[in-house]
Structures are given as structure tokens and as C-alpha cells.
Design a protein around this motif. Structure first.
Motif, PDB file in Angstrom:
ATOM      1  N   LEU A  68       7.325 -11.470  -7.063  1.00 49.68           N
ATOM      2  CA  LEU A  68       8.822 -11.239  -7.678  1.00 49.68           C
ATOM      3  C   LEU A  68       8.909 -12.733  -8.551  1.00 49.68           C
ATOM      4  CD1 LEU A  68      11.632 -10.264  -7.533  1.00 49.68           C
ATOM      5  CD2 LEU A  68      11.889 -11.863  -5.653  1.00 49.68           C
ATOM      6  N   LEU A  69       9.350 -12.445  -9.818  1.00 44.09           N
ATOM      7  CA  LEU A  69       9.376 -13.627 -10.831  1.00 44.09           C
ATOM      8  C   LEU A  69      11.052 -13.558 -11.297  1.00 44.09           C
ATOM      9  CD1 LEU A  69       6.295 -12.585 -12.671  1.00 44.09           C
ATOM     10  CD2 LEU A  69       6.598 -14.524 -11.430  1.00 44.09           C
ATOM     11  N   GLY A  70      11.709 -14.016 -10.568  1.00 42.59           N
ATOM     12  CA  GLY A  70      13.265 -14.245 -10.690  1.00 42.59           C
ATOM     13  C   GLY A  70      13.829 -12.709 -10.759  1.00 42.59           C
ATOM     14  N   ASP A  71      14.064 -12.147 -11.819  1.00 47.59           N
ATOM     15  CA  ASP A  71      14.675 -10.855 -12.071  1.00 47.59           C
ATOM     16  C   ASP A  71      13.653  -9.648 -12.572  1.00 47.59           C
ATOM     17  OD1 ASP A  71      14.475 -11.749 -14.793  1.00 47.59           O
ATOM     18  OD2 ASP A  71      16.492 -11.200 -15.132  1.00 47.59           O
ATOM     19  N   ARG A  72      12.530 -10.354 -12.550  1.00 50.63           N
ATOM     20  CA  ARG A  72      11.415  -9.300 -13.023  1.00 50.63           C
ATOM     21  C   ARG A  72      10.234  -9.409 -11.827  1.00 50.63           C
ATOM     22  NH1 ARG A  72      11.423  -8.013 -18.411  1.00 50.63           N
ATOM     23  NH2 ARG A  72      12.835  -9.438 -19.469  1.00 50.63           N
ATOM     24  N   VAL A  73       9.552  -8.308 -11.845  1.00 49.78           N
ATOM     25  CA  VAL A  73       8.354  -8.371 -10.940  1.00 49.78           C
ATOM     26  C   VAL A  73       7.128  -8.053 -11.740  1.00 49.78           C
ATOM     27  CG1 VAL A  73       9.717  -7.315  -9.019  1.00 49.78           C
ATOM     28  CG2 VAL A  73       8.594  -5.733 -10.767  1.00 49.78           C
ATOM     29  N   ASN A  74       5.864  -8.648 -11.275  1.00 50.69           N
ATOM     30  CA  ASN A  74       4.719  -8.190 -11.516  1.00 50.69           C
ATOM     31  C   ASN A  74       3.896  -7.460 -10.623  1.00 50.69           C
ATOM     32  OD1 ASN A  74       2.405  -8.692 -13.227  1.00 50.69           O
ATOM     33  ND2 ASN A  74       1.746 -10.601 -12.335  1.00 50.69           N
ATOM     34  N   ILE A  75       3.265  -6.321 -11.102  1.00 45.53           N
ATOM     35  CA  ILE A  75       2.551  -5.486 -10.090  1.00 45.53           C
ATOM     36  C   ILE A  75       1.086  -5.408 -10.875  1.00 45.53           C
ATOM     37  CG2 ILE A  75       2.432  -3.327  -9.284  1.00 45.53           C
ATOM     38  CD1 ILE A  75       5.353  -2.922  -9.862  1.00 45.53           C
ATOM     39  N   SER A  76       0.019  -5.440  -9.968  1.00 47.62           N
ATOM     40  CA  SER A  76      -1.254  -5.314 -10.440  1.00 47.62           C
ATOM     41  C   SER A  76      -1.779  -4.613  -9.323  1.00 47.62           C
ATOM     42  CB  SER A  76      -1.861  -6.624 -10.755  1.00 47.62           C
ATOM     43  OG  SER A  76      -1.829  -7.653  -9.917  1.00 47.62           O
ATOM     44  N   GLY A  77      -3.147  -3.997  -9.842  1.00 44.16           N
ATOM     45  CA  GLY A  77      -4.058  -3.397  -9.024  1.00 44.16           C
ATOM     46  C   GLY A  77      -4.992  -2.395  -9.763  1.00 44.16           C
ATOM     47  N   LYS A 111       0.781  -1.177  -0.150  1.00 45.84           N
ATOM     48  CA  LYS A 111       0.090  -0.064   0.038  1.00 45.84           C
ATOM     49  C   LYS A 111       1.047   1.232   0.298  1.00 45.84           C
ATOM     50  CE  LYS A 111      -3.863   1.967   2.156  1.00 45.84           C
ATOM     51  NZ  LYS A 111      -5.290   1.765   3.027  1.00 45.84           N
ATOM     52  N   GLN A 112       0.666   2.269  -0.925  1.00 49.81           N
ATOM     53  CA  GLN A 112       1.278   3.272  -0.775  1.00 49.81           C
ATOM     54  C   GLN A 112       0.484   4.413  -0.213  1.00 49.81           C
ATOM     55  OE1 GLN A 112       3.420   4.305  -4.173  1.00 49.81           O
ATOM     56  NE2 GLN A 112       3.825   6.392  -3.891  1.00 49.81           N
ATOM     57  N   LEU A 113       0.960   5.227   0.808  1.00 45.34           N
ATOM     58  CA  LEU A 113       0.379   5.787   1.745  1.00 45.34           C
ATOM     59  C   LEU A 113       0.270   7.374   1.560  1.00 45.34           C
ATOM     60  CD1 LEU A 113       1.740   4.239   5.035  1.00 45.34           C
ATOM     61  CD2 LEU A 113      -0.465   3.714   3.771  1.00 45.34           C
ATOM     62  N   SER A 114       0.112   7.552   0.075  1.00 51.77           N
ATOM     63  CA  SER A 114       0.003   8.921  -0.168  1.00 51.77           C
ATOM     64  C   SER A 114      -1.409   9.624   0.004  1.00 51.77           C
ATOM     65  CB  SER A 114       0.370   9.038  -1.843  1.00 51.77           C
ATOM     66  OG  SER A 114      -0.547   8.367  -2.500  1.00 51.77           O
ATOM     67  N   PRO A 115      -1.734  10.801   0.062  1.00 45.82           N
ATOM     68  CA  PRO A 115      -3.108  11.172   0.197  1.00 45.82           C
ATOM     69  C   PRO A 115      -4.128  10.463  -0.554  1.00 45.82           C
ATOM     70  CG  PRO A 115      -1.620  13.176   0.412  1.00 45.82           C
ATOM     71  CD  PRO A 115      -0.942  11.983  -0.193  1.00 45.82           C
ATOM     72  N   ARG A 116      -3.981  10.155  -1.903  1.00 48.61           N
ATOM     73  CA  ARG A 116      -4.783   9.416  -2.695  1.00 48.61           C
ATOM     74  C   ARG A 116      -4.618   7.938  -2.468  1.00 48.61           C
ATOM     75  NH1 ARG A 116      -3.895   9.362  -8.878  1.00 48.61           N
ATOM     76  NH2 ARG A 116      -3.101   7.570  -8.747  1.00 48.61           N
ATOM     77  N   GLY A 117      -3.351   7.701  -2.269  1.00 46.13           N
ATOM     78  CA  GLY A 117      -3.194   5.795  -1.933  1.00 46.13           C
ATOM     79  C   GLY A 117      -3.478   5.048  -3.046  1.00 46.13           C
ATOM     80  N   GLY A 118      -3.136   3.902  -2.655  1.00 46.22           N
ATOM     81  CA  GLY A 118      -3.370   2.632  -3.533  1.00 46.22           C
ATOM     82  C   GLY A 118      -2.566   1.559  -3.014  1.00 46.22           C
ATOM     83  N   GLU A 119      -3.479   0.362  -3.610  1.00 44.60           N
ATOM     84  CA  GLU A 119      -3.049  -0.898  -2.965  1.00 44.60           C
ATOM     85  C   GLU A 119      -2.392  -1.936  -4.236  1.00 44.60           C
ATOM     86  OE1 GLU A 119      -5.816  -2.843  -0.449  1.00 44.60           O
ATOM     87  OE2 GLU A 119      -6.124  -1.037   0.717  1.00 44.60           O
ATOM     88  N   LEU A 120      -1.374  -2.414  -4.045  1.00 38.32           N
ATOM     89  CA  LEU A 120      -0.851  -3.208  -5.056  1.00 38.32           C
ATOM     90  C   LEU A 120      -0.687  -4.728  -4.741  1.00 38.32           C
ATOM     91  CD1 LEU A 120       2.079  -0.471  -5.594  1.00 38.32           C
ATOM     92  CD2 LEU A 120       0.101  -0.984  -7.084  1.00 38.32           C
ATOM     93  N   SER A 121      -0.696  -5.387  -5.712  1.00 37.11           N
ATOM     94  CA  SER A 121      -0.688  -6.905  -5.566  1.00 37.11           C
ATOM     95  C   SER A 121       0.596  -7.052  -6.308  1.00 37.11           C
ATOM     96  CB  SER A 121      -1.533  -7.767  -6.183  1.00 37.11           C
ATOM     97  OG  SER A 121      -2.830  -7.648  -5.420  1.00 37.11           O
ATOM     98  N   CYS A 122       1.977  -7.834  -5.640  1.00 33.23           N
ATOM     99  CA  CYS A 122       3.086  -7.876  -6.305  1.00 33.23           C
ATOM    100  C   CYS A 122       3.633  -9.010  -6.199  1.00 33.23           C
ATOM    101  CB  CYS A 122       3.798  -6.842  -5.417  1.00 33.23           C
ATOM    102  SG  CYS A 122       3.367  -5.370  -5.051  1.00 33.23           S
TER     103      CYS A 122
END
Length: 86
Positions: free
Chosen positions: A65-74, A52-63
Motif C-alpha cells: 500500500l503506497l498511500g492512495d495507490r497499491v503495488n502488486i507484483s508476482g 494468495k488467490q485460491l482459484s484452481p490455478r491460483g497465484g501468489e502476490l506481493s502487495c
């Protein structure tokens, strides 16, 4: 500048500031999470994380780790559509 800490309801929380780029605070930063996911995956001993990014607008992410890559969704909000001609 990325600030991060363990979360209570998610695996980790963060905030992102880029004053040198004219960005006081980015509401939800995918690029910052590309460095945070490997860090927290190692500390939490798992490859699937919630964030979760705690900025005023904010957002939640599903993350993931795939080896040397990352998958981010939300859920996202469309900010701009544009075209560049070269």
C-alpha cells in the motif's frame, strides 16, 4: 464477487467470481486486489502484504500500500497478445 479471509501462510487469501461478466472465476485478479490491499493493510496494521488467490490455478502476490495507490507484483502467465486499431 470477492471473497477474502486471513491466510495461514500469507496475510490474506481470496477468490473472485464475475458471473454477470461471463467470468465464472478469475484465476488471479489484480483489480480485485486493488480493493483488498487497503482493507487488509488497515486490519493487519502494515503496508507490505502477501496474498494468495485460491482459484484452481491460483497465484501468489506481493502487495504494498503506497498511500492512495497499491503495488502488486508476482509471477504471471502470458494469456493473450493483441492489437486494437481505432
Amino acid at each position: 464477487i470477492i471473497i477474502t479471509a486471513p491466510g495461514d501462510e500469507v496475510d490474506f487469501v481470496s477468490r473472485f467470481f464475475g458471473p454477470q461478466s461471463g467470468i465464472d472465476e478469475d484465476p488471479v485478479t489484480g483489480s480485485a486486489h486493488t480493493t483488498l490491499i487497503p482493507y487488509w493493510a488497515k486490519r493487519k496494521h502494515k503496508t507490505q502484504l502477501t496474498a494468495k488467490q485460491l482459484s484452481p490455478r491460483g497465484g501468489e502476490l506481493s502487495c504494498e500500500l503506497l498511500g492512495d495507490r497499491v503495488n502488486i507484483s508476482g509471477t504471471c502467465v502470458l494469456y493473450m497478445i493483441g492489437e486494437i486499431f481505432v
